[in-house]
Write a protein that holds these residues in place. Sequence first.
Motif, short mmCIF file in Angstrom:
data_model
loop_
_atom_site.label_atom_id
_atom_site.label_comp_id
_atom_site.label_asym_id
_atom_site.label_seq_id
_atom_site.Cartn_x
_atom_site.Cartn_y
_atom_site.Cartn_z
N LEU A 162 -48.79 52.05 4.06
CA LEU A 162 -49.35 51.32 2.91
C LEU A 162 -48.58 51.12 1.56
CD1 LEU A 162 -52.78 53.02 2.91
CD2 LEU A 162 -52.16 50.87 3.77
N ALA A 204 -57.43 52.44 -0.36
CA ALA A 204 -56.86 53.08 1.08
C ALA A 204 -56.22 54.07 0.89
CB ALA A 204 -56.36 51.78 2.12
N GLY A 258 -58.07 57.16 -0.05
CA GLY A 258 -58.54 57.90 1.27
C GLY A 258 -57.69 58.56 1.92
N CYS A 259 -56.62 58.25 2.18
CA CYS A 259 -55.48 58.88 2.98
C CYS A 259 -55.31 60.20 1.85
CB CYS A 259 -54.21 58.38 2.64
SG CYS A 259 -54.18 56.77 3.97
N ILE A 308 -57.48 46.68 -3.09
CA ILE A 308 -57.96 47.27 -2.02
C ILE A 308 -56.94 48.28 -1.14
CG2 ILE A 308 -58.66 46.57 0.61
CD1 ILE A 308 -59.34 43.99 -0.60
N LEU A 309 -55.65 48.04 -1.25
CA LEU A 309 -54.45 48.87 -0.72
C LEU A 309 -54.60 50.15 -1.44
CD1 LEU A 309 -51.58 46.77 0.15
CD2 LEU A 309 -53.14 47.91 1.76
#
Lengths: 97, 134
Positions: free
Chosen positions: A43, A16, A19-20, A12-13
């Motif tokens: 993160l 993320a 996305g960043c 999941i990280l």
Amino acid sequence: MMSSLLLISLAILSIAVVGCMYRLLKGPSISDRIAALDMIGVLLLSMIAIICMLLKTYAYFDIILVIGILTFIGTTAFARYIERGVVIESGDDESDR
Amino acid sequence: MRDILKEVLLLKAEMMSQTGEILIGLVVLIGALISALSAFGLVRLPDVYLRSHAATKSATLGVLFILAGVFLYFAFYLEHVSAKLLLGIVFVFITAPVAGHLNGRAAYRSGVPLWERSVQDDWSVSIKKEREKQ
């Protein structure tokens, strides 16, 4: 059981971070890119914490601290650069401001 | 009789330790989900200020959850109370909002426009006065 939960959290990280990266590459202004970089640093820090837990070692706790400090200093330097045009003010040069 | 009791106690201890591991794993998973939500906000929200709100607040909360889970795991299961990890938690908790604030102020002063549907802009008045005085 716990290690599978940790692996799911790592996945999941990673999503993320992707996305960043999108915001980092596309972001219309520089401040967008700085916010994305700041969040990628944070993160990364949490991913290293989870990897510590998976490997049952505390050798990487130093890296957590160093990444936290470097992320903060980097964001501060970039913000000052955007706001004033210089990172470190010399103090005797009025034209810098 | 005594052996059976001992065995039951051992079994109970093992079950409790497994439950604790799963609870700590769930804390870490909640932190990861909050971080993913914050990345979603960073991608989808319309202007710099809203995006920096998403990136700063909820990412900090997610990282605090994850680091707290790691700290609990090392304290209870590996008998290592880590001062470094506590220092990291405190440091992230203090510096992430400060960095977000600095970034937002720099964005405003360098003239990044607000979202066109924003309803209030209090700082524009005082900044205009400041520029007229110079």
